[in-house]
Design a protein around this motif. Structure first.
Motif, short mmCIF file in Angstrom:
data_model
loop_
_atom_site.label_atom_id
_atom_site.label_comp_id
_atom_site.label_asym_id
_atom_site.label_seq_id
_atom_site.Cartn_x
_atom_site.Cartn_y
_atom_site.Cartn_z
N GLU A 1 -7.49 -10.47 6.20
CA GLU A 1 -7.49 -9.07 6.62
C GLU A 1 -6.06 -8.59 6.88
OE1 GLU A 1 -8.81 -6.37 10.46
OE2 GLU A 1 -9.69 -8.34 10.18
N VAL A 2 -5.26 -9.42 7.54
CA VAL A 2 -3.89 -9.04 7.85
C VAL A 2 -3.11 -8.79 6.57
CG1 VAL A 2 -1.72 -9.84 8.87
CG2 VAL A 2 -3.88 -10.21 10.07
N THR A 3 -3.27 -9.68 5.59
CA THR A 3 -2.59 -9.50 4.31
C THR A 3 -2.99 -8.19 3.66
OG1 THR A 3 -2.46 -11.89 3.96
CG2 THR A 3 -2.24 -10.49 2.02
N ALA A 4 -4.29 -7.90 3.69
CA ALA A 4 -4.78 -6.66 3.08
C ALA A 4 -4.20 -5.45 3.80
CB ALA A 4 -6.30 -6.63 3.12
N LEU A 5 -4.16 -5.48 5.12
CA LEU A 5 -3.66 -4.33 5.86
C LEU A 5 -2.17 -4.11 5.64
CD1 LEU A 5 -5.57 -4.67 9.27
CD2 LEU A 5 -6.00 -3.06 7.42
N TRP A 6 -1.40 -5.20 5.62
CA TRP A 6 0.04 -5.04 5.34
C TRP A 6 0.26 -4.50 3.93
CZ3 TRP A 6 3.49 -4.32 8.71
CH2 TRP A 6 3.54 -5.02 9.90
N THR A 7 -0.55 -4.98 2.98
CA THR A 7 -0.44 -4.48 1.61
C THR A 7 -0.76 -2.99 1.55
OG1 THR A 7 -1.07 -6.65 0.74
CG2 THR A 7 -1.25 -4.78 -0.76
N PHE A 8 -1.83 -2.61 2.23
CA PHE A 8 -2.22 -1.20 2.22
C PHE A 8 -1.19 -0.33 2.94
CE2 PHE A 8 -6.90 -2.68 2.07
CZ PHE A 8 -6.75 -2.98 0.73
N SER A 9 -0.61 -0.85 4.02
CA SER A 9 0.42 -0.10 4.73
C SER A 9 1.64 0.13 3.85
CB SER A 9 0.82 -0.84 6.01
OG SER A 9 1.88 -0.18 6.67
N ALA A 10 2.04 -0.94 3.13
CA ALA A 10 3.19 -0.79 2.23
C ALA A 10 2.90 0.21 1.12
CB ALA A 10 3.55 -2.16 1.64
N ALA A 11 1.67 0.17 0.59
CA ALA A 11 1.30 1.12 -0.46
C ALA A 11 1.32 2.54 0.07
CB ALA A 11 -0.09 0.77 -1.01
N ALA A 12 0.78 2.74 1.29
CA ALA A 12 0.77 4.07 1.88
C ALA A 12 2.19 4.57 2.13
CB ALA A 12 -0.02 4.06 3.18
N ALA A 13 3.06 3.69 2.63
CA ALA A 13 4.44 4.09 2.90
C ALA A 13 5.17 4.44 1.61
CB ALA A 13 5.17 2.96 3.64
N LEU A 14 5.00 3.61 0.57
CA LEU A 14 5.68 3.88 -0.71
C LEU A 14 5.20 5.18 -1.32
CD1 LEU A 14 7.58 2.95 -2.95
CD2 LEU A 14 5.70 1.63 -3.93
N VAL B 1 -6.65 -13.23 -3.22
CA VAL B 1 -7.33 -14.45 -3.68
C VAL B 1 -6.45 -15.68 -3.44
CG1 VAL B 1 -8.20 -15.66 -5.71
CG2 VAL B 1 -8.81 -13.28 -5.33
N ASP B 2 -5.14 -15.53 -3.62
CA ASP B 2 -4.24 -16.66 -3.35
C ASP B 2 -4.36 -17.10 -1.90
OD1 ASP B 2 -3.38 -16.69 -5.94
OD2 ASP B 2 -1.52 -15.60 -5.56
N GLY B 3 -4.55 -16.15 -0.98
CA GLY B 3 -4.70 -16.51 0.42
C GLY B 3 -6.02 -17.19 0.72
N VAL B 4 -7.03 -16.93 -0.11
CA VAL B 4 -8.35 -17.53 0.09
C VAL B 4 -8.46 -18.88 -0.59
CG1 VAL B 4 -10.81 -17.25 -0.43
CG2 VAL B 4 -9.48 -15.32 0.43
N GLY B 5 -7.89 -18.99 -1.78
CA GLY B 5 -7.97 -20.22 -2.56
C GLY B 5 -9.07 -20.23 -3.58
N ALA B 6 -9.72 -19.08 -3.82
CA ALA B 6 -10.81 -19.01 -4.78
C ALA B 6 -10.27 -18.79 -6.20
CB ALA B 6 -11.78 -17.89 -4.41
N LEU B 7 -11.18 -18.83 -7.16
CA LEU B 7 -10.82 -18.61 -8.55
C LEU B 7 -10.58 -17.13 -8.78
CD1 LEU B 7 -10.63 -20.52 -11.03
CD2 LEU B 7 -12.91 -19.76 -11.66
N LEU B 8 -9.52 -16.79 -9.50
CA LEU B 8 -9.14 -15.40 -9.73
C LEU B 8 -9.91 -14.81 -10.90
CD1 LEU B 8 -7.31 -12.94 -9.16
CD2 LEU B 8 -5.66 -13.95 -10.77
N GLU B 9 -10.72 -13.81 -10.63
CA GLU B 9 -11.37 -13.00 -11.66
C GLU B 9 -11.31 -11.55 -11.21
OE1 GLU B 9 -15.25 -14.01 -12.99
OE2 GLU B 9 -14.67 -15.99 -13.77
#
Length: 798
Positions: A273-286, A748-756
Motif C-alpha cells: 500500500e505504501v508503495t502504491a501511495l507514494w507512486t500515486f503521490s508522485a504521479a499527482a505531483a508530476l 508486483v515486484d514488491g509482492v513477488g508474484a508473476l507479472l501479467e
C-alpha cells in the motif's frame, strides 16, 4: 525594482480573477499530492505507532506444562506474584498477566478464554475499537475481539450466557476429552471490542476476555490456569530480561522474545500500500506541475503592446520574468495555503486497508513534517516555474508573421471552417509558441491517468483471481497429515478433478543450508507427490527442473549470488547434494513468494537420510504440508469442492497469501487518483482553451470581416477544441499504457508474484471519446464568445 513592483501591483488589480483560478488549481493539485504522500507516511508508520500506543510486548512468559499427567502437581505463582517478579527484571517497563479460563459464548466452540490478571507499569494492552475495558470490580463484564462480533453475533451493550468448565475438568480444558461443561453459566455483559495484531493480519478465532473480578467471583468454580505474561521491555535489554527470568514459576513458564511474525506480515502487506501511495503521490505531483506550469506560461504571456511597454520601462528579459513571477506570487502563496488545507481535509481517508486497521488514531491528522518539507519543495518548484514561464513569455518577437508549419500547410486542404479551427489550434505567435499545445498536454494527463489506473486495477483483479500467478496452480487446497495418502487417491477419483498433489517437506524442523557462487541461504526444499495429473509449476524464468536441478525464488537467487545455469550445493540431512539452477519460481502456498526452493522427487529423496525401516528419525522422512486440487476447465469449482468435502472436510478454496491479498487493500485509491487526474486535465484544458480563444480573437475577427458567419466562428472554436483533444488523447494513450505497466510492475515486484498486465480495450476506446465529448462541453463558452465578438472593435484595438 520599483518598476517591477509597480507592474506586479497593476497586474494583481487587472487580472485578479485569473490569479484566483490559478490559486485554486495549485491548491487542488498540491493538496492531493501532499495528502496522498502524508497517507503513505501514515501507513508506513502505522504498525510502529500501534506498538508504541499499546506498549507492545517484547517478551512473553507462557505456561508450558511438560506432561498432562502432571497437571495436578503444578504450583504456579499467583498473577500478582508473577507480575511482581517480572516487573523486577532489568529493562521491564510494564507487564500484564492473563489467566486462561475454560469459558465460551459458543456451545459448539472451544472452551478457552482469558481473564485479566495483575498489571504493573505501562502494561501491554490491545486497543479498544468500541466501548471500554471491563471494570475490575464487576465480575460479569467482558470484551470480545472482532471475530467474536462476526461469529458469535455479540456487540457492545449486549448480554449473553457464558458457559464454563468446572474446576476439575482439566481433560476437557486441555482438549483431550469431549466438552461437557459443568461450571456455572454466567450472564455476561459485553462492554468493549478489542483488536490485536493477529486480528489484523490473520483470520483469528473468536475470543473473549473477562475482568479480573471474574476470577475473584468464580475462580474456584471454573477451570483456570495462570497462562501468559506479556512484558513491555526496553528493546536494548530484552536479552537481559529473558536471562533474568529463566526458571520463572519453578520452570513451568517458557520465557522468550516475542515472535515478530504477525508484525512482519502486516508490515510486508502494508509496504504494498505504501508503495502504491507514494507512486500515486508522485504521479499527482508530476501531473499537477505540468498543468500548473502551462497555466503559469499562459498567465505570463502578455500582448505585444504589454511586452513593449515593459521593455520601454527599461526592463530586460530577466527583469520582465521577475515581474511575471512576482505577479503570480499571491496565487502561489494562496495556493500553498489551500494545498495544506486540502491535504489535511483528505487525511481521514488514509491510511487504507490493513494499515487502517493498525491505525490507532484515525481521523484528521496533521503531519507537520510532511507539510513543511512538501510545502517548501512545492513552493520552490512553483517559484522556479513562474520565473521560467516569464522567461519563455519574454522571448524576443520574430520579424514578420510566423511561417506556417508543415502540418498547417497540409490542413489548408480542409474546408474553410475546419481549416480555421486547425489554424487556431496550431498557429504560432510571434515568439514561435503554439499555446494550444498546453491544452493538449492537459488532455494527455487526464487520458493517461484513466488508462494507467484502469490497467493497474484490472491487473490487480486478474492476480487476485488467478492462484497460479502467486504460486498455487490449483483452485482447492487443504491440510493433509502424513499417512493420508489414501485421502489423496480418493480425491483423484472425482471426474472433474484434473490434478491432485501433496506438497512434501522434510520432517526435520530446521531448514537446510545452500551455498552458491556469491553467498549462502537457509532454504526449505519441497516437492510434490502427485496422485493424479501433473503439477504445472509456476516458473517466472527458465524451465521446470529435472533430476539434479532446482527452481528457486528471486530472493534466494539474490542471497546465493547465483543465476540460471549456476551450480549450488545443498547441505542435506545425509550428504551434500549438488544441483543446477534452471528456473526462477514463485513459492507455492506461502507468504514468502520469492523464497521458493522446488526440487524434483529424486533430488528431494537424496536430501533425506537413508534410515532403516521403523527407525524413528525425523530426518529420514518427508511430511505432507498440504494437498492441492486442480479442477478441469469448465467444471463447477464450488460443486466439485462440495463433493470432495465428503472425503476430506478440511478442503477449502485456495486462499490468497496475505501479501497478495494486501493488493486488494489499496481499495479505491487508484480510482480517486484517476478522478483527480481527469479533473486536473479538464481544468487545465479549460484554462488553456479559454485563454487561447481570447488570443485568437484577432484571427476570428479577420475571418469574420472576410465573411465568416457567427455560427461558423463558433464551429471553428469547437473544431479547435476537438483537434487539441485528439492530439492530447493520442499521446495520453501511449503514456497511460506505459505508466500503468510500470506502476503494476513496481507493485508486483514488491509482492513477488508473476507479472501479467491486463489492458482494457474498452478504456482505450472510450477514454478519447469521452475526452472529446468533455472538450466540446468546455468549448460552449468560448464558442459563444466567438459567435458574438465584434470584428470592428477587435481590429481597432489591434
Amino acid at each position: 525594482m520599483s518598476a517591477i513592483w509597480l507592474w506586479a501591483r497593476t497586474d494583481w488589480r487587472n487580472r485578479w480573477a485569473s490569479l484566483v483560478g490559478l490559486a485554486l488549481l495549485i491548491a487542488f493539485a498540491g493538496g492531493v499530492a501532499l495528502g496522498v504522500a502524508g497517507g503513505a507516511r501514515r501507513a508506513a508508520t502505522a504498525v510502529d505507532r500501534w506498538k508504541a500506543e499499546t506498549n507492545w510486548q517484547e517478551i512473553e512468559a507462557e505456561v508450558a506444562l511438560p506432561d498432562t499427567g502432571q497437571i495436578g502437581e503444578v504450583h504456579l505463582p499467583s498473577p500478582d506474584a508473577l507480575a511482581d517478579e517480572i516487573a523486577a527484571a532489568p529493562g521491564v517497563r510494564g507487564v500484564r498477566v492473563v489467566t486462561w479460563i475454560g469459558a465460551t459464548l459458543d456451545p459448539e466452540g472451544f472452551f478457552f478464554a482469558a481473564a485479566l490478571g495483575a498489571e504493573r507499569g505501562d502494561a501491554p494492552r490491545e486497543p479498544v475499537v468500541r466501548g471500554r475495558w471491563p471494570d475490575p470490580s464487576t465480575p460479569n463484564e467482558i470484551v470480545v475481539n472482532e471475530a467474536a462480533v462476526d461469529e458469535w453475533g455479540v456487540d457492545v451493550g449486549e448480554r449473553a450466557p457464558m458457559l464454563t468448565l468446572g474446576a476439575d475438568q482439566w481433560d476437557q480444558f486441555i482438549g483431550i476429552a469431549p466438552y461437557a461443561p459443568e461450571g456455572p453459566t454466567v450472564d455476561v455483559h459485553v462492554v468493549g471490542v478489542i483488536r490485536d495484531l493477529e486480528s489484523i493480519t490473520d483470520r483469528p478465532e473468536p475470543f473473549l476476555v473477562a475482568s479480573s473480578g471474574f476470577l475473584e467471583r468464580w475462580g474456584e468454580q471454573v477451570a483456570s490456569l495462570v497462562g501468559i505474561a506479556a512484558a513491555d521491555v526496553d528493546p536494548g535489554r530484552t536479552d537481559d530480561a529473558v536471562r533474568s527470568l529463566a526458571g520463572l514459576g519453578g520452570g513451568y513458564f517458557d520465557v522468550g522474545v516475542v515472535d515478530e511474525d504477525y508484525a512482519s506480515r502486516i508490515t510486508d502487506a502494508i509496504d504494498v500500500e505504501v508503495t502504491a501511495l507514494w507512486t500515486f503521490s508522485a504521479a499527482a505531483a508530476l501531473a499537477g506541475l505540468i498543468i500548473i506550469g502551462q497555466a503559469l506560461v499562459r498567465h505570463a504571456s502578455r500582448t505585444n503592446a504589454e511586452q513593449r511597454a515593459l521593455a520601454a520601462m527599461g526592463l530586460a528579459r530577466r527583469d520582465r520574468a521577475l515581474a511575471s513571477a512576482l505577479a503570480v506570487a499571491p496565487a502561489i502563496v494562496g495556493g500553498l495555503l489551500g494545498a495544506v488545507l486540502v491535504s489535511v481535509a483528505l487525511s481521514p481517508l488514509f491510511p487504507r486497508g490493513l494499515a487502517r486497521l493498525a491505525e490507532v488514531d484515525p481521523g484528521i491528522h496533521v503531519d507537520g513534517k510532511m507539510l513543511l518539507i512538501g510545502g517548501v519543495v512545492l513552493g520552490t518548484a512553483l517559484v522556479a516555474a513562474a520565473f521560467a514561464a516569464g522567461l519563455i513569455a519574454g522571448r524576443e518577437e520574430r520579424d514578420g508573421a510566423p511561417r506556417p508549419s508543415r502540418v498547417e500547410r497540409l490542413l489548408e486542404a480542409l474546408p474553410a471552417v475546419p481549416a480555421l479551427g486547425a489554424r487556431l489550434t496550431l498557429a504560432r505567435n510571434r515568439r514561435g509558441a503554439a499555446p494550444a499545445w498546453a491544452g493538449a498536454a492537459a488532455v494527455a494527463v487526464g487520458v493517461a491517468g484513466v488508462l494507467a489506473v484502469t490497467t493497474v486495477d484490472r491487473s490487480v483483479q486478474h492476480l487476485l483471481a488467478a492462484p497460479a500467478l502467486y504460486g498455487a496452480p490449483w483452485q482447492i487446497e487443504g491440510p493433509l497429515d502424513t499417512g493420508e495418502r489414501a485421502a489423496s487417491e480418493a480425491l483423484a477419483v472425482d471426474p472433474d478433478v484434473e490434478m491432485v498433489a501433496e506438497q512434501l517437506v522434510p520432517a526435520g524442523e530446521t531448514g537446510m543450508q545452500a551455498t552458491g557462487p556469491g553467498g549462502s541461504a537457509s532454504v526449505e526444499p519441497f516437492t510434490f507427490d502427485v496422485a493424479r495429473g501433473a503439477v504445472p509449476l509456476v516458473i517466472e524464468d527458465g524451465r521446470a527442473p529435472g533430476p539434479g536441478e532446482v527452481a528457486v525464488g528471486a530472493e534466494i537467487l539474490e542471497r546465493l549470488g547465483a543465476g540460471l545455469g549456476d551450480a549450488i550445493e545443498i547441505d542435506g540431512f545425509a550428504d551434500p547434494v549438488a544441483v543446477t539452477i534452471v528456473g526462477r519460481t514463485v513459492n507455492a502456498g506461502n507468504d514468502e513468494l520469492d523464497q521458493g526452493f522446488y526440487v524434483p522427487p529424486e533430488t528431494f529423496d537424496a536430501l533425506l537420510r537413508d534410515c532403516p525401516p521403523g527407525e524413528d528419525d525425523p530426518y529420514c522422512v518427508a511430511v505432507a504440508h498440504g494437498v492441492g486440487v486442480q479442477v478441469r476447465d469448465g467444471a463447477d469449482v464450488e460443486a466439485t469442492l462440495a463433493r470432495l468435502r465428503t472425503i476430506e472436510p478440511r478442503l477449502r478454496l485456495t486462499e490468497r497469501p496475505s501479501v497478495v491479498d494486501s493488493l486488494n487493500e489499496i481499495g479505491s485509491t487508484p480510482a480517486w487518483l484517476g478522478a483527480f487526474l481527469v479533473g486536473l486535465g479538464l481544468a487545465g484544458f479549460a484554462h488553456a482553451l479559454l485563454t487561447g480563444s481570447r488570443r485568437s480573437h484577432r484571427d476570428l475577427a479577420v475571418a469574420r470581416a472576410l465573411g465568416l458567419r457567427p455560427r461558423e466562428a463558433a464551429e471553428a472554436v469547437r473544431w479547435a477544441a476537438a483537434l487539441i483533444t485528439l492530439a492530447g488523447a493520442g499521446v495520453g494513450i501511449l503514456l497511460g499504457l506505459l505508466a500503468g505497466r510500470l506502476v503494476w510492475q513496481r507493485l508486483v515486484d514488491g509482492v513477488g508474484a508473476l507479472l501479467e498486465t491486463e489492458l482494457s480495450v474498452a478504456a482505450v476506446i472510450l477514454a478519447p471519446v469521452c475526452a472529446v465529448a468533455a472538450a466540446l462541453l468546455v468549448a460552449i463558452v468560448p464558442s459563444r464568445r466567438a459567435a458574438t465578438l465584434s470584428p470592428g472593435a477587435v481590429l481597432r484595438a489591434e
